[in-house]
Each structure stands twice: as C-alpha cells, then as structure tokens.
Design a protein around this motif. Structure first.
Motif, PDB file in Angstrom:
ATOM      1  N   LEU A 435       0.829  -1.204   0.000  1.00 37.90           N
ATOM      2  CA  LEU A 435       0.000   0.000   0.000  1.00 37.90           C
ATOM      3  C   LEU A 435       0.864   1.255   0.000  1.00 37.90           C
ATOM      4  O   LEU A 435       0.591   2.218  -0.724  1.00 37.90           O
ATOM      5  CB  LEU A 435      -0.923  -0.003   1.220  1.00 37.90           C
ATOM      6  N   SER A 436       1.910   1.263   0.815  1.00 36.07           N
ATOM      7  CA  SER A 436       2.803   2.419   0.887  1.00 36.07           C
ATOM      8  C   SER A 436       3.434   2.717  -0.472  1.00 36.07           C
ATOM      9  O   SER A 436       3.506   3.874  -0.897  1.00 36.07           O
ATOM     10  CB  SER A 436       3.882   2.165   1.940  1.00 36.07           C
ATOM     11  N   ASN A 437       3.873   1.680  -1.164  1.00 35.88           N
ATOM     12  CA  ASN A 437       4.455   1.874  -2.487  1.00 35.88           C
ATOM     13  C   ASN A 437       3.443   2.449  -3.469  1.00 35.88           C
ATOM     14  O   ASN A 437       3.759   3.333  -4.266  1.00 35.88           O
ATOM     15  CB  ASN A 437       4.999   0.548  -3.022  1.00 35.88           C
ATOM     16  N   PHE A 438       2.223   1.940  -3.415  1.00 31.65           N
ATOM     17  CA  PHE A 438       1.194   2.472  -4.301  1.00 31.65           C
ATOM     18  C   PHE A 438       0.851   3.916  -3.948  1.00 31.65           C
ATOM     19  O   PHE A 438       0.651   4.762  -4.829  1.00 31.65           O
ATOM     20  CB  PHE A 438      -0.070   1.612  -4.227  1.00 31.65           C
ATOM     21  N   GLN A 439       0.783   4.223  -2.661  1.00 27.89           N
ATOM     22  CA  GLN A 439       0.470   5.588  -2.225  1.00 27.89           C
ATOM     23  C   GLN A 439       1.516   6.572  -2.738  1.00 27.89           C
ATOM     24  O   GLN A 439       1.191   7.690  -3.163  1.00 27.89           O
ATOM     25  CB  GLN A 439       0.365   5.626  -0.695  1.00 27.89           C
ATOM     26  N   ILE A 440       2.786   6.170  -2.702  1.00 29.65           N
ATOM     27  CA  ILE A 440       3.854   7.017  -3.236  1.00 29.65           C
ATOM     28  C   ILE A 440       3.683   7.200  -4.735  1.00 29.65           C
ATOM     29  O   ILE A 440       3.859   8.306  -5.267  1.00 29.65           O
ATOM     30  CB  ILE A 440       5.227   6.405  -2.910  1.00 29.65           C
ATOM     31  N   ALA A 441       3.309   6.126  -5.428  1.00 32.73           N
ATOM     32  CA  ALA A 441       3.142   6.201  -6.880  1.00 32.73           C
ATOM     33  C   ALA A 441       2.038   7.184  -7.263  1.00 32.73           C
ATOM     34  O   ALA A 441       2.223   8.021  -8.152  1.00 32.73           O
ATOM     35  CB  ALA A 441       2.830   4.813  -7.442  1.00 32.73           C
ATOM     36  N   VAL A 589       8.577  -4.444  -6.351  1.00 31.09           N
ATOM     37  CA  VAL A 589       7.825  -3.193  -6.259  1.00 31.09           C
ATOM     38  C   VAL A 589       6.660  -3.192  -7.230  1.00 31.09           C
ATOM     39  O   VAL A 589       5.545  -2.768  -6.908  1.00 31.09           O
ATOM     40  CB  VAL A 589       8.756  -1.994  -6.536  1.00 31.09           C
ATOM     41  N   SER A 590       6.895  -3.674  -8.456  1.00 28.10           N
ATOM     42  CA  SER A 590       5.816  -3.719  -9.442  1.00 28.10           C
ATOM     43  C   SER A 590       4.677  -4.590  -8.953  1.00 28.10           C
ATOM     44  O   SER A 590       3.503  -4.248  -9.087  1.00 28.10           O
ATOM     45  CB  SER A 590       6.348  -4.257 -10.772  1.00 28.10           C
ATOM     46  N   GLN A 591       5.028  -5.726  -8.367  1.00 30.40           N
ATOM     47  CA  GLN A 591       4.009  -6.613  -7.830  1.00 30.40           C
ATOM     48  C   GLN A 591       3.271  -5.942  -6.680  1.00 30.40           C
ATOM     49  O   GLN A 591       2.050  -6.026  -6.579  1.00 30.40           O
ATOM     50  CB  GLN A 591       4.645  -7.910  -7.349  1.00 30.40           C
ATOM     51  N   ALA A 592       4.023  -5.237  -5.815  1.00 30.88           N
ATOM     52  CA  ALA A 592       3.387  -4.537  -4.694  1.00 30.88           C
ATOM     53  C   ALA A 592       2.433  -3.476  -5.199  1.00 30.88           C
ATOM     54  O   ALA A 592       1.339  -3.302  -4.668  1.00 30.88           O
ATOM     55  CB  ALA A 592       4.458  -3.896  -3.811  1.00 30.88           C
TER      56      ALA A 592
END
Length: 648
Positions: A435-441, A589-592
C-alpha cells in the motif's frame, strides 16, 4: 439459496482480506439494489461471524462436511464439475460441464456456505429460510439432533447458560447500532444510511455524529435557522453540546475548525431528519472533511478578502480561463468530492471538479452521491487516475488535487475487524508495504501535473508507513524538490488543530511534523492523516529532508516509486550482483503496486486459474473409468468454455 450463497461469498472475501465487513456487505447489496438488502447482509454476516468458531466446532464434531461432501456445493459450480470428473463417470462429468454458469465464477466455499446455513438452523429465530421440501433443508435437518447434542455439550464445557455465551462479544456501541436496523418500511431508510456510512466509514464516532451542511443546496445560516425552528439548541463548543445532550435530546454545535460542519449527538436518528433525506445535510466524519478544507480554504479566504477590498476576483478568474479546476484522484464514494464541489461552486470562484474513479461499481456509487448532493459542477470520469497524462492539454488548468488513495483503514474503529481472524504478522506487513508503495506512486503522479499548485494527500490510516513515511519518501525525491514542491506551513493547514505529525517519523524535523495533521478516535473522529504539498517555482530548491531510519519490520521496503520502478541506489552500485538485486527489487515493487492498486476497488489479486494441462492431469489421475476419447472431449469442452469466458 441465493441469499445463503451470497452471504457465504462475503465470508470468502473476508477470509481473502478483500475488504471490511461493512464494505463487502454494501458491495454485495449494490449488485441487486433491493431495499434493505445491505442491512440484511450485515446482520446475517455479523451473526455468523460471532458464532463462527463455535459453528466450525459443531461441523467438525458432527463430521457434517465429511459425510455430505456435495451438499454445500452449488450444482453448476466449478467445484461440482471437478467432483464429477473425479468420480470417473463420464455422463455426470459431461453434464456438469454443460451446466449454466450461474455460479461458475462465484461459488462459495462449502465451509462458509455450511456455516451460514447451520447458523440459521441452530440460532436464527426464523430458522432456515428454505421451503420445507427443499432437498438441502431436508438433508441438513437430519443432522439437527446431533448438532443440538454437541451444542449442549459445549455450553456445559464452557459453563454458559445460553447460546449467546458461545458468541464473540461485540462492543456495546456497535451492538446497539446493529440492533437498531429496522424492519419493513423503516429498513429502506436504514439501508440507505447503511450504504452511505459503510462505504466511507461515516458511522458516529464515540458520542458525536458529524454532519456537513451541503452548501450546494443550503447555507450554514439556513441550517442553523432550520435547527432552531425545530426546537434544537445550539452550542458554540462541542464539549458543552455533549454535556447538554445528557439531559436534552435536541442539541447541536458548530465545529471550531471546519466552517460547514455541525456536531450532533451520536444517538440522532438520520431517517427522521428531512434535511438529511433531501441532501441538505450529509453525514461525513470530521476527519474526512479535512482534506478538501485544507486544499481549498486558502482560496476561499483570498476570495473573501478580495471581495472585502473591492477587487475584481471574477475578472481575474476569467483571464485565467474557466475558473479554478480541482481533480479528485480516487473519488468514490464521493464525500470529499462533493465537499470540494461545494467549496468552489458559484461566485466568485466558479470552480469545477474532475472526479476519477476506476471501478465501475464504485463509479455508480459516486454518481449517486453527486446526484444526492446536487453537485452539478463535477465531471465524473470512470478512469484510473494513473492512466491520465500529467501534461495532457485538457488538464493543464488543474491546479488543486485531492489524493486519498487506498489504505489499510486502520484508523476506522468500527470496521468489525475483530470478528475476522487476523492475518499473520508478516502478511500484514507485506500489505502495508504494498500500500505504501502504491500511495507514493499515486501521490508522485499528482505532483507531476503541469498546472498543479496545491496537492493534499490523506489516508484513514494511523500507520506511519502510510502517513509520515510516504511524505518523507516523496520529499526525498530530487525531482520534486527541484520542481519547487514543499509542505505547506502549519498556518495554512488547520493551524488550531492540536494533534500534528509524529516528530520521530519525520526524522526529528519539528517543522515538517507541525505541517502535518493527525486525528485519532480520542479526538472525536476516525483515525486520519493529512499532508498538504504546495509548489513555489520561483523559490530555491529545498534541501533533502533528514533520512528516516526505517523500523525493523519495514527495513526491506524498496526506496523506489512503484510507478517508476526506480531501483534502490545500493543495489545498482554492486555490479552484476547489484543489477540482479535491482531487477528483483523492481519486480517486487511492481508486484506490490499491482496488489495495492487492486485494493483501490476493494479487490485482492486473483490467483491464476489452473491450466488446461493441470486440469486434464487431475482428471486423468482420478478418472480411470474415462476413456482417452472421453477425456479429450471433456478437455475440448473446457477449452471452449475458457475461450468464451475470455471473449466476454
């Protein structure tokens, strides 16, 4: 049986961590739009969850599932077809494969379907809601004496006099809220309330029911006059209102931080309020109102000051084009969207809002909310925000963006999560990282819009990884520092709100922490987090913020954009070995990001279906009675079905 199947599917979704109890019940109810169905799902699912450990004990003790392996398998489901193939009888296998696909895509697991039906058989006052001659009911009732015997044995063992003692207890306020769901005509009103509240975490928090005056239909002055004419007493302070509510049923207060917000006692009945029914008042938690207020309050203040000083604000807006443009990146269910629309509507701002929602089901909820609020200055778009191009000429006038992406929802205290078994700690941490990685994206994508001047990021989470952690990682990007992005100072972000960001999570930088807003349930709101980014192109690039030491459980989070796939510098600096690590990190990261993006629409990534080769092998292994020709025909039929499904 349809209601039992659908209730069991909700339990399956809960087991797969695809959403909250209330959110999944609402989502299932929207498929048929029957009045009160959401409330009915909620009551049944919660009751099953309360008895679930005990019901599973009964099923194990009586060996019901083992003795009746096909009783809780829908006849046209994939599971039924697989069972028929395994039986080795060609006729039954062929018949199963040709069955209508009513349950083909969504067949509940036998355990959860059995749990729902055994609950009604044992503990529901109405009993099983099936015709007396229904074959499933007749078979299941044969096991009732054995179930009753084991139930009584368990009560003696646990030393409880009634069946209620076998349940998982609910908090008093939650139990009271559920018991208030009405019947008959009243159920329609309760279902409307349930749908709106469950979709956005709008339940009364503690002793307070927050209500926003919808200034697209009403003014705060008109609202106050309406309340006072109805015999309500107004208080300037929320605490005074709560004290008075102990002896007076009709009291309300003006909020000290957000102008169009009112506080009422939690006991207030929304269906009895005409102003709520026609959309002049909207139920919205105070914390949920903060993002739009933080984003647009300075604009309102500037417009008011300009009008006071006799400046031509409208003329200035006409020079710029079509007035203020706001974009809501993840808009459904629409509470923040409609608030933003209300703040910028009309003279002198004449603003418009573009509302993005990727999921079709949630997009319909958004459109219903826009209609209810009379938000005519909103353009809803059924698109993924990440698919929009920041340099698109059509979006060049977008200057203010709301980014409220999918999050863990850890700040919502009434999600009934304690009824669902917790995921293993590592699984929870993995989800938070994703979720954190997506939120940054998604936040990074918003900051890249060519005309963006002010971007508000918010979550209904209390975890630092999703809050200060995201802010610090974005501020650490050289790209955004050179573009002039920085955090708005405290005096622009609810300056009188006391609870701010956590200093230690901001690398010890008190100024950064003071720029952030935090809410916790003890503040009379849901748990929430708000950060406001402002762009100053003329200023010198700000220095990199202090590096925050990651907690041990998040030390392996890759410091990269889930969208960009930037590998961490240490991995890239170690030659071939580092290159492999970077590639692996990028894949992770892509998977996350993919997992997190699925969470936006309340879905968990689906596992890949079994291949035809695997299906054939399994069939062959358990199908000694089938000839090679019969196996071939079954495989061919299966391939045709898969091709048809893919074409759909």
């Amino acid at each position: 049986m349809d209601f039992y199947h659908r209730s069991a599917l909700i339990l399956d979704a809960l087991d797969a961590k695809k959403g909250s109890v209330k959110g999944l019940c609402m989502s299932e109810a929207t498929k048929s739009r029957k009045p009160g169905e959401g409330a009915r799902f909620l009551k049944v699912v919660v009751e099953v969850l309360k008895y679930r450990p005990h019901i599973q004990h009964l099923l194990t003790a009586t060996k019901l599932l083992a003795q009746e392996p096909t009783l809780f398998v829908p006849p046209s489901s994939t599971a039924a077809a697989a069972s028929a193939i395994k039986s080795g009888v060609a006729a039954s296998a062929s018949k199963a494969l040709k069955q209508p696909k009513k349950y083909q895509k969504q067949a509940p697991t036998p355990l959860n379907l059995a749990s729902v039906m055994v609950h009604d058989l044992m503990f529901a006052k109405r009993g099983l809601t099936l015709p007396k001659e229904h074959k499933v009911r007749k078979k299941l009732e044969k096991y009732k004496p054995a179930l009753d015997k084991e139930n009584e044995r368990e009560k003696r063992r646990r030393k409880v006099p009634t069946n209620e003692g076998l349940q998982i207890a609910l908090p008093e306020k939650v139990a009271s809220s559920l018991s208030s769901i009405g019947k008959g005509k009243k159920r329609e009103h309760d279902a409307d309330r349930f749908a709106e509240e469950a979709g956005a975490g709008l339940e009364a928090v503690g002793e307070i029911r927050w209500m926003r005056v919808n200034t697209l239909r009403w003014s705060v002055e008109q609202a106050v006059e309406w309340f006072e004419k109805g015999g309500w007493e107004m208080f300037e302070d929320v605490e005074e209102m709560l004290a008075a509510a102990q002896s007076k049923p009709k009291v309300f207060a003006l909020d000290a931080h957000i102008e169009p917000l009112l506080a009422l006692p939690a006991s207030v009945s929304l269906p009895t309020m005409s102003a709520y029914q026609d959309g002049r008042l909207l139920a919205q938690d105070k914390a949920s109102c903060m993002p739009a207020w933080v984003l647009l309050a300075p604009i309102l203040a500037d417009a008011e000051e300009a009008l006071t000083n006799g400046l031509d604000v409208e003329g200035e807006e006409k020079k710029r084009g079509k007035g203020l443009r706001v974009l809501d990146a993840t808009a459904a269910p629409g509470n923040k969207t409609t608030m933003a629309a209300a703040l910028v509507a009309g003279e002198p701002i004449n603003g418009k809002v573009t509302a993005c929602e990727r999921d079709q089901g949630r997009f319909k909820v958004l459109k219903d909310m826009l209609k209810r609020a009379d938000a005519k200055n909103v353009q809803p778009m059924n698109v993924d925000f990440l698919s929009l191009k920041p340099d698109d000429p059509k979006l060049k006038n977008v200057s203010h963006l709301l980014v409220d992406p999918s999050c863990s929802g850890s700040g919502i205290p009434s999600r009934l999560d304690h009824l669902v078994p917790s995921a293993p700690e590592e699984e929870q941490l993995s989800r938070i990282r994703a979720l954190s990685n997506f939120q940054i994206a998604i936040l990074s994508h918003a900051l890249r819009f060519s005309g963006a001047k002010r971007v508000v990021y918010s979550t209904c989470s209390i975890w630092e990884q999703e809050d200060e952690g995201v802010v610090m990682r974005v501020l650490g990007k050289k790209e955004f520092r050179e573009m002039g992005w920085r955090l708005a100072p405290r005096d622009e972000v609810l300056p009188t709100w006391e609870r701010r960001g956590r200093v230690e999570a901001c690398g010890g930088d008190k100024d950064i922490a003071e720029s952030l807003v935090r809410c916790l349930p003890e503040d009379g709101t849901n748990g929430f987090f708000v950060a406001c980014f402002v762009k100053d192109e003329d200023a010198e690039p700000i220095p990199a913020p202090p590096i925050v030491t990651q907690p041990a459980e998040t030390a392996d989070v890759v410091e990269a954009d889930a969208e960009d796939g930037e590998a961490a510098a240490p991995a890239a600096a170690n030659g071939n070995k580092g290159g492999k690590q970077a590639k692996k990190a990028k894949s992770t990261v892509s998977q996350a990001a993919r997992i997190a993006k699925e969470e936006v629409v309340g879905k968990a990534p689906e596992s890949a279906p079994a291949t035809t080769k695997e299906t054939g092998a399994n069939a062959k292994k358990g199908d000694k009675k089938l000839s090679k020709k019969q196996l071939y025909l079954l495989k061919k039929e299966e391939l045709k079905r898969k091709k048809a499904a893919a074409d759909e």
